[in-house]
Design a protein around this motif. Sequence first.
Motif, PDB file in Angstrom:
ATOM      1  N   ASN A 296       0.822  -1.205   0.000  1.00 43.78           N
ATOM      2  CA  ASN A 296       0.000   0.000   0.000  1.00 43.78           C
ATOM      3  C   ASN A 296       0.861   1.263   0.000  1.00 43.78           C
ATOM      4  OD1 ASN A 296      -2.653  -1.301   0.160  1.00 43.78           O
ATOM      5  ND2 ASN A 296      -2.010  -1.933   2.194  1.00 43.78           N
ATOM      6  N   GLY A 319      -7.318   0.160  -7.855  1.00 39.75           N
ATOM      7  CA  GLY A 319      -8.534  -0.425  -8.393  1.00 39.75           C
ATOM      8  C   GLY A 319      -8.980  -1.655  -7.617  1.00 39.75           C
ATOM      9  N   GLU A 320     -10.259  -1.968  -7.747  1.00 39.39           N
ATOM     10  CA  GLU A 320     -10.819  -3.107  -7.010  1.00 39.39           C
ATOM     11  C   GLU A 320     -10.201  -4.429  -7.462  1.00 39.39           C
ATOM     12  OE1 GLU A 320     -12.808  -2.936  -4.390  1.00 39.39           O
ATOM     13  OE2 GLU A 320     -12.573  -0.762  -4.562  1.00 39.39           O
ATOM     14  N   ALA A 321      -9.885  -4.550  -8.749  1.00 37.95           N
ATOM     15  CA  ALA A 321      -9.303  -5.802  -9.238  1.00 37.95           C
ATOM     16  C   ALA A 321      -7.944  -6.055  -8.592  1.00 37.95           C
ATOM     17  CB  ALA A 321      -9.172  -5.763 -10.762  1.00 37.95           C
ATOM     18  N   LYS A 323      -6.932  -4.815  -5.710  1.00 35.85           N
ATOM     19  CA  LYS A 323      -7.178  -5.084  -4.289  1.00 35.85           C
ATOM     20  C   LYS A 323      -7.475  -6.566  -4.075  1.00 35.85           C
ATOM     21  CE  LYS A 323      -8.976  -0.504  -3.009  1.00 35.85           C
ATOM     22  NZ  LYS A 323     -10.179   0.247  -2.544  1.00 35.85           N
ATOM     23  N   ARG A 324      -8.220  -7.143  -5.002  1.00 33.85           N
ATOM     24  CA  ARG A 324      -8.515  -8.580  -4.883  1.00 33.85           C
ATOM     25  C   ARG A 324      -7.259  -9.424  -5.070  1.00 33.85           C
ATOM     26  NH1 ARG A 324     -13.221  -6.817  -7.681  1.00 33.85           N
ATOM     27  NH2 ARG A 324     -12.372  -7.463  -9.709  1.00 33.85           N
ATOM     28  N   TYR A 338      -9.845 -11.659 -12.993  1.00 34.10           N
ATOM     29  CA  TYR A 338      -9.708 -10.315 -12.422  1.00 34.10           C
ATOM     30  C   TYR A 338     -11.006  -9.523 -12.486  1.00 34.10           C
ATOM     31  CZ  TYR A 338      -4.900 -11.748 -12.903  1.00 34.10           C
ATOM     32  OH  TYR A 338      -3.731 -12.460 -12.824  1.00 34.10           O
ATOM     33  N   ARG A 339     -12.071 -10.165 -12.940  1.00 31.53           N
ATOM     34  CA  ARG A 339     -13.347  -9.454 -13.045  1.00 31.53           C
ATOM     35  C   ARG A 339     -14.205  -9.726 -11.825  1.00 31.53           C
ATOM     36  NH1 ARG A 339     -12.988 -11.124 -18.778  1.00 31.53           N
ATOM     37  NH2 ARG A 339     -12.569  -9.230 -19.987  1.00 31.53           N
TER      38      ARG A 339
END
Length: 339
Positions: A296, A319-321, A323-324, A338-339
């Motif tokens: 981070n 982005g959220e992808a 982060k996952r 990644y979706r």
Amino acid sequence: MLRLPGSHTAPNRRRLLGAAGLLALGLPSAWALPQGAGGGAAPLATPASPALAPSGSTRSETSRTLTRIRDTGVIVMGYRAASLPFSYLDGRLKPVGYSVELCERVIDAIREQLQLPDLEVKQIAVNSATRMPLVANGTLDLECGITTHTAERARSQSFSTTTYVAESRLLSRRSQMMRTVEDLRGLTVASTIGTTSLQYMHQLNVQKGLGFRILVGQDDQESFRLLQTGRAVAYAMDDVLLRSLIAQVRDPQEYYIAEQALSVEPYAIGLPAHDPQFKRLVDGVITSLYRSGEINAIYQRWFQSPIPPRNLNLQLPMGEAFKRVIAKPTDSSDPAAYR
């Protein structure tokens, strides 16, 4: 520049990771390491399966890359000259950036494991056309740029755990906005040689019968100039690179990045093929940054803070992808992952 016919054809970078990443002689079995490229769990390195076997060992799991680095005292890193904020030259012509910093962490790990405090780091500039051949032919040990991991590319080289997730989009002028690929019908679009964006645009052109022309730049800067000078109405490339390009011009507000994503682009460090032990070490370093949360601070340093040499700040939230990926590391080449 090439022409394709459309339908007509820094901060504390040197901090060692200590117990967390650097025993390629065997990563602790308690670690949660990345998923394999097929979506399953990648095999764990343990003290019983060293990446660099002791001298004189007959083990089959010896890393040829680490062995050569140990024997020569040199590791070779590829970098990009102008791919902000991932890999580029600063005001002193030193390679810096997000991808470069990740590779520096890997190099620190290798330096510590091999007990080579004076390990020489040879840096070679690469571009979209030369990066993968130089990995495939053994010139580079680490390709630290902006390369998308695809199944096709993985036939000739290996890739680390995913280090960023981008999406390919269209950049155009606000005076003639291209919102979708269908808006390009009969017009001219630019992209860059040797990129997945170029391949995808050609596929879409054929599949949809759009009849647009594709002008091909030798690098991202040349491709962007094709849009700036009006020779193309749009430039297709990964969104993060588009943002970095328009952040460097005098009139960034004159440009528009389409909301429609054309493809998902999982970036990774390029690695030599057929050396799973070396990949395991690299993946362990990256995963340790994810698990500790240190990623981070690294992300904020390059995407949400002023960066050299012009103190540009992309102000780009994670982005959220991605982060996952940090929560559940993977080295998958499948965009659906990644979706």
